[in-house]
Scaffold this motif. Structure first.
Motif, PDB file in Angstrom:
ATOM      1  N   ALA A 194       4.410  15.625  -7.595  1.00  0.00           N
ATOM      2  CA  ALA A 194       4.347  14.166  -7.413  1.00  0.00           C
ATOM      3  C   ALA A 194       4.077  13.823  -5.951  1.00  0.00           C
ATOM      4  CB  ALA A 194       5.652  13.524  -7.882  1.00  0.00           C
ATOM      5  N   ILE A 195       4.680  14.574  -5.040  1.00  0.00           N
ATOM      6  CA  ILE A 195       4.450  14.326  -3.605  1.00  0.00           C
ATOM      7  C   ILE A 195       2.990  14.624  -3.267  1.00  0.00           C
ATOM      8  CG2 ILE A 195       4.992  15.166  -1.277  1.00  0.00           C
ATOM      9  CD1 ILE A 195       7.920  15.406  -2.167  1.00  0.00           C
ATOM     10  N   ASP A 196       2.462  15.726  -3.820  1.00  0.00           N
ATOM     11  CA  ASP A 196       1.047  16.059  -3.605  1.00  0.00           C
ATOM     12  C   ASP A 196       0.148  14.911  -4.038  1.00  0.00           C
ATOM     13  OD1 ASP A 196       0.959  18.450  -2.363  1.00  0.00           O
ATOM     14  OD2 ASP A 196       0.987  19.658  -4.208  1.00  0.00           O
ATOM     15  N   LYS A 197       0.489  14.344  -5.209  1.00  0.00           N
ATOM     16  CA  LYS A 197      -0.352  13.324  -5.822  1.00  0.00           C
ATOM     17  C   LYS A 197      -0.424  12.042  -4.983  1.00  0.00           C
ATOM     18  CE  LYS A 197      -0.017  10.822  -9.724  1.00  0.00           C
ATOM     19  NZ  LYS A 197       0.860  10.492 -10.844  1.00  0.00           N
ATOM     20  N   CYS A 198       0.703  11.677  -4.338  1.00  0.00           N
ATOM     21  CA  CYS A 198       0.696  10.408  -3.580  1.00  0.00           C
ATOM     22  C   CYS A 198       0.881  10.654  -2.085  1.00  0.00           C
ATOM     23  CB  CYS A 198       1.762   9.456  -4.129  1.00  0.00           C
ATOM     24  SG  CYS A 198       3.433  10.051  -3.988  1.00  0.00           S
ATOM     25  N   ARG A 199       0.526  11.845  -1.658  1.00  0.00           N
ATOM     26  CA  ARG A 199       0.773  12.273  -0.283  1.00  0.00           C
ATOM     27  C   ARG A 199       0.357  11.244   0.772  1.00  0.00           C
ATOM     28  NH1 ARG A 199       0.753  17.370   2.098  1.00  0.00           N
ATOM     29  NH2 ARG A 199       0.290  18.291   0.077  1.00  0.00           N
TER      30      ARG A 199
ATOM     31  N   THR B 135      -0.023   7.975   0.618  1.00  0.00           N
ATOM     32  CA  THR B 135       0.609   6.650   0.629  1.00  0.00           C
ATOM     33  C   THR B 135       2.125   6.752   0.596  1.00  0.00           C
ATOM     34  OG1 THR B 135       0.466   6.537  -1.782  1.00  0.00           O
ATOM     35  CG2 THR B 135      -1.339   5.529  -0.534  1.00  0.00           C
ATOM     36  N   LEU B 136       2.642   7.973   0.425  1.00  0.00           N
ATOM     37  CA  LEU B 136       4.092   8.139   0.274  1.00  0.00           C
ATOM     38  C   LEU B 136       4.841   7.680   1.523  1.00  0.00           C
ATOM     39  CD1 LEU B 136       6.408   9.239  -1.479  1.00  0.00           C
ATOM     40  CD2 LEU B 136       6.104  11.449  -0.363  1.00  0.00           C
ATOM     41  N   LYS B 137       5.797   6.782   1.357  1.00  0.00           N
ATOM     42  CA  LYS B 137       6.606   6.333   2.499  1.00  0.00           C
ATOM     43  C   LYS B 137       8.080   6.680   2.283  1.00  0.00           C
ATOM     44  CE  LYS B 137       5.706   3.739   5.678  1.00  0.00           C
ATOM     45  NZ  LYS B 137       5.809   2.271   5.739  1.00  0.00           N
ATOM     46  N   VAL B 138       8.575   6.514   1.042  1.00  0.00           N
ATOM     47  CA  VAL B 138      10.009   6.719   0.795  1.00  0.00           C
ATOM     48  C   VAL B 138      10.227   7.625  -0.417  1.00  0.00           C
ATOM     49  CG1 VAL B 138      12.151   5.592   0.018  1.00  0.00           C
ATOM     50  CG2 VAL B 138      10.762   4.508   1.795  1.00  0.00           C
ATOM     51  N   VAL B 139      11.043   8.667  -0.212  1.00  0.00           N
ATOM     52  CA  VAL B 139      11.558   9.447  -1.346  1.00  0.00           C
ATOM     53  C   VAL B 139      12.995   9.002  -1.570  1.00  0.00           C
ATOM     54  CG1 VAL B 139      12.256  11.739  -2.143  1.00  0.00           C
ATOM     55  CG2 VAL B 139      10.014  11.419  -1.071  1.00  0.00           C
ATOM     56  N   PHE B 140      13.276   8.583  -2.779  1.00  0.00           N
ATOM     57  CA  PHE B 140      14.557   7.961  -3.108  1.00  0.00           C
ATOM     58  C   PHE B 140      15.410   8.930  -3.940  1.00  0.00           C
ATOM     59  CE2 PHE B 140      17.232   5.185  -5.759  1.00  0.00           C
ATOM     60  CZ  PHE B 140      17.750   4.320  -4.811  1.00  0.00           C
TER      61      PHE B 140
ATOM     62  N   ARG C 282       4.177  14.953   6.530  1.00  0.00           N
ATOM     63  CA  ARG C 282       4.029  13.853   7.474  1.00  0.00           C
ATOM     64  C   ARG C 282       5.304  13.030   7.438  1.00  0.00           C
ATOM     65  NH1 ARG C 282       2.394   9.746   3.782  1.00  0.00           N
ATOM     66  NH2 ARG C 282       1.820   8.273   5.388  1.00  0.00           N
ATOM     67  N   ASP C 283       5.367  11.998   8.274  1.00  0.00           N
ATOM     68  CA  ASP C 283       6.618  11.240   8.377  1.00  0.00           C
ATOM     69  C   ASP C 283       6.884  10.422   7.119  1.00  0.00           C
ATOM     70  OD1 ASP C 283       7.364  12.184  10.769  1.00  0.00           O
ATOM     71  OD2 ASP C 283       6.653  10.479  11.954  1.00  0.00           O
ATOM     72  N   ILE C 284       7.948  10.743   6.446  1.00  0.00           N
ATOM     73  CA  ILE C 284       8.406   9.913   5.327  1.00  0.00           C
ATOM     74  C   ILE C 284       9.890   9.639   5.554  1.00  0.00           C
ATOM     75  CG2 ILE C 284       6.759  10.796   3.621  1.00  0.00           C
ATOM     76  CD1 ILE C 284       9.224  12.464   2.520  1.00  0.00           C
ATOM     77  N   TYR C 285      10.415   8.698   4.805  1.00  0.00           N
ATOM     78  CA  TYR C 285      11.852   8.433   4.860  1.00  0.00           C
ATOM     79  C   TYR C 285      12.508   8.923   3.571  1.00  0.00           C
ATOM     80  CZ  TYR C 285      10.773   5.023   8.576  1.00  0.00           C
ATOM     81  OH  TYR C 285      10.349   4.396   9.728  1.00  0.00           O
ATOM     82  N   VAL C 286      13.635   9.606   3.706  1.00  0.00           N
ATOM     83  CA  VAL C 286      14.434   9.952   2.534  1.00  0.00           C
ATOM     84  C   VAL C 286      15.607   8.973   2.481  1.00  0.00           C
ATOM     85  CG1 VAL C 286      15.938  11.672   1.482  1.00  0.00           C
ATOM     86  CG2 VAL C 286      13.761  12.378   2.518  1.00  0.00           C
TER      87      VAL C 286
ATOM     88  N   GLY D 188       0.797  -1.224   0.000  1.00  0.00           N
ATOM     89  CA  GLY D 188       0.000   0.000   0.000  1.00  0.00           C
ATOM     90  C   GLY D 188       0.829   1.272   0.000  1.00  0.00           C
ATOM     91  N   ASP D 189       2.115   1.156   0.359  1.00  0.00           N
ATOM     92  CA  ASP D 189       3.007   2.325   0.374  1.00  0.00           C
ATOM     93  C   ASP D 189       3.429   2.715  -1.039  1.00  0.00           C
ATOM     94  OD1 ASP D 189       2.999   2.390   3.123  1.00  0.00           O
ATOM     95  OD2 ASP D 189       4.965   1.418   3.359  1.00  0.00           O
ATOM     96  N   THR D 190       3.883   3.980  -1.160  1.00  0.00           N
ATOM     97  CA  THR D 190       4.454   4.431  -2.422  1.00  0.00           C
ATOM     98  C   THR D 190       5.923   4.791  -2.235  1.00  0.00           C
ATOM     99  OG1 THR D 190       2.338   5.302  -3.177  1.00  0.00           O
ATOM    100  CG2 THR D 190       4.302   6.168  -4.258  1.00  0.00           C
ATOM    101  N   LEU D 191       6.711   4.344  -3.207  1.00  0.00           N
ATOM    102  CA  LEU D 191       8.123   4.721  -3.309  1.00  0.00           C
ATOM    103  C   LEU D 191       8.218   5.735  -4.444  1.00  0.00           C
ATOM    104  CD1 LEU D 191      11.287   4.287  -3.174  1.00  0.00           C
ATOM    105  CD2 LEU D 191      10.936   2.299  -4.649  1.00  0.00           C
ATOM    106  N   LEU D 192       8.852   6.881  -4.168  1.00  0.00           N
ATOM    107  CA  LEU D 192       8.944   7.942  -5.177  1.00  0.00           C
ATOM    108  C   LEU D 192      10.411   8.266  -5.425  1.00  0.00           C
ATOM    109  CD1 LEU D 192       7.756  10.295  -6.901  1.00  0.00           C
ATOM    110  CD2 LEU D 192       7.651  11.636  -4.788  1.00  0.00           C
ATOM    111  N   SER D 193      10.869   8.065  -6.655  1.00  0.00           N
ATOM    112  CA  SER D 193      12.251   8.419  -6.986  1.00  0.00           C
ATOM    113  C   SER D 193      12.302   9.866  -7.464  1.00  0.00           C
ATOM    114  CB  SER D 193      12.803   7.494  -8.076  1.00  0.00           C
ATOM    115  OG  SER D 193      14.035   8.021  -8.551  1.00  0.00           O
TER     116      SER D 193
END
Ligand code: PLP
Length: 422
Positions: free
Chosen positions: A160-165, A167-172, A203-207, A106-111
């Protein structure tokens, strides 16, 4: 004798290169000094001792060297926690542990840096076979923001962050250019992207930073400017040419804990794992790494100067500041690229007598030619080069344990390329 087989003209060009790069080399030495001091300070703080070299077998309980190395890696790279282990077999494996450690169905990974390094396609599930166990198979979504003008497109990242706000878990973020023709990100640029990404997410995400090839090229690492995880391989920069195998993950405590559970199993984490006699090599490699990276950087600048003078396109330029050890040289013809790799190979300490041939590597569209004469299989902190046989016939060059050998390798490559010109 290698040097005497090089033409008078190229030897003169080599002397000219060294004289012209004097100030650049001074700056590199200064960064190496700062990094060596940091490593030494941490070794002293952690009271590194001969007993830590003994290693362990089986579960490895009570391996004080292994535990010290984990803490040393964290401190040297500016994180609060971390581990550096021979159980990690390469960079791709370390990145896999990092991504699977943090991401859930269910999470999203965003590069933020476009398509990641080639081998990660199968891990994420953008390439490879369905059902092989990629992140996609486990219900993790993937989005990427293409690079714009060779760097991170901040407005597009915000969108892109707005779009998956939710479910976003990791920005790569990939620090190094890898096999792309783009600029490498500096540590400060990564810090700024991390700050903005967290602000925009709200909110809390991981970079997470793919730090491969970047370690010790600057006086600090991305974990000290806001990255939650930085990840790399010990047969590149931080192994200093001494580590036989391994990788590291450094960052914030919870993120590292989760990765530890993925490395071994939930509950055990990084509390166990035999070091199998690798502690000494890893510590010696980390101690040498700031200096070895400086030698590789000098080799890269030297190559840029020599090949630029000979009329080839190089990137970065001879006087450009660097945040990784990769140098590209576009040779213009297949003969030029193959000649370049043969020259590097001929001046290697291992397998100098073999002649690289282009071959059809699985997963690549064009034949690839490689030069690798290393003490550690596939090590690319040792002088190495490779490139796909397609225009503009670009060689990706990296490494060099000593500048002296790097210089000889570059001059031998130049000699072969000039010969191929006919
Ligand atoms: C080398 C590299 C990797 C993968 O490392 P391997 O050890 O080859 O698996 C990932 N990302 C970047 C940027 C690299 O340079």
């Amino acid at each position: 004798m290698i040097y005497m087989q090089i033409s008078k003209k190229l030897r003169a060009l080599g002397r000219d290169a060294e004289a012209s790069l004097k100030n650049v080399f001074c700056e590199i030495d200064s960064v190496a000094f700062q990094n060596t001091e940091r490593v030494l300070d941490v070794f002293r703080e952690e009271r590194v001792s001969e007993a830590m070299f003994a290693g362990s077998t089986g579960y490895g309980y009570g391996d004080s060297g292994r535990d010290a190395i984990d803490r040393i890696a964290a401190k040297v790279f500016g994180g609060e926690a971390g581990f550096m282990r021979p159980a990690i077999i390469c960079g791709t494996h370390a990145l896999t542990v990092g991504l699977f450690g943090l991401l859930r169905p269910g999470d999203t990974l965003l590069s933020a840096t476009g398509a990641p390094y080639d081998t990660l396609g199968d891990v994420i599930g953008t390439t490879g076979k369905e059902g092989d166990g990629s992140l996609a198979d486990f219900g993790v979504s993937y989005e990427e923001v293409p690079l714009k003008d060779g760097t991170v497109d901040l407005p597009a990242l915000k969108a892109a962050i707005d779009k998956c706000r939710y479910t976003l878990k990791v920005v790569f973020i990939q620090r190094s250019k890898g096999y792309l023709n783009r600029k490498t990100l500096t540590v400060d640029e990564i810090g700024e992207i991390a700050r903005l990404a967290k602000e925009w997410a709200g909110r809390d995400i991981y970079v997470v930073v793919d730090n491969c090839y970047g370690e010790f090229t600057e006086a600090k690492e991305p974990a000290s400017v806001g990255a939650d995880l930085i990840i790399g391989s010990l047969i590149k920069n931080p192994g200093g040419g001494m580590a036989d195998i391994g990788g590291y993950i450094v960052g914030s405590p919870r993120a590292v804990e989760l990765c530890g559970y993925r490395l071994s199993s939930p509950g055990i984490g990084i509390e166990a794992g035999a070091s199998l006699g690798q502690n000494r090599n890893m510590l010696r490699g980390l101690f040498l790494a700031p200096h070895v990276v400086a030698e590789a950087l000098k080799t890269a600048h030297f190559a840029a100067y020599v090949f630029d003078s000979l009329g080839y396109r190089v990137s970065p330029g001879a006087f450009d500041r660097r945040s990784d050890i990769i140098q590209t040289v576009s040779l213009g013809t297949p003969e030029g690229l193959v000649g370049f790799c043969r020259g590097i190979q001929s001046a290697s300490p291992v397998d100098s007598y073999v002649s690289p041939e282009p071959w059809a590597m699985p997963g690549y569209a064009d034949p690839v030619v490689m030069a690798a004469g290393a003490f550690v299989g596939g090590s690319s902190i040792e002088l190495s080069a490779d490139g796909p046989l397609r225009p503009p016939y670009t060689a990706f060059l990296q490494g060099g344990l000593t500048f002296e050998a790097g210089k000889l390798g570059i001059l031998a490559a130049a000699e072969c390329c000039e010969a191929a010109k006919g």
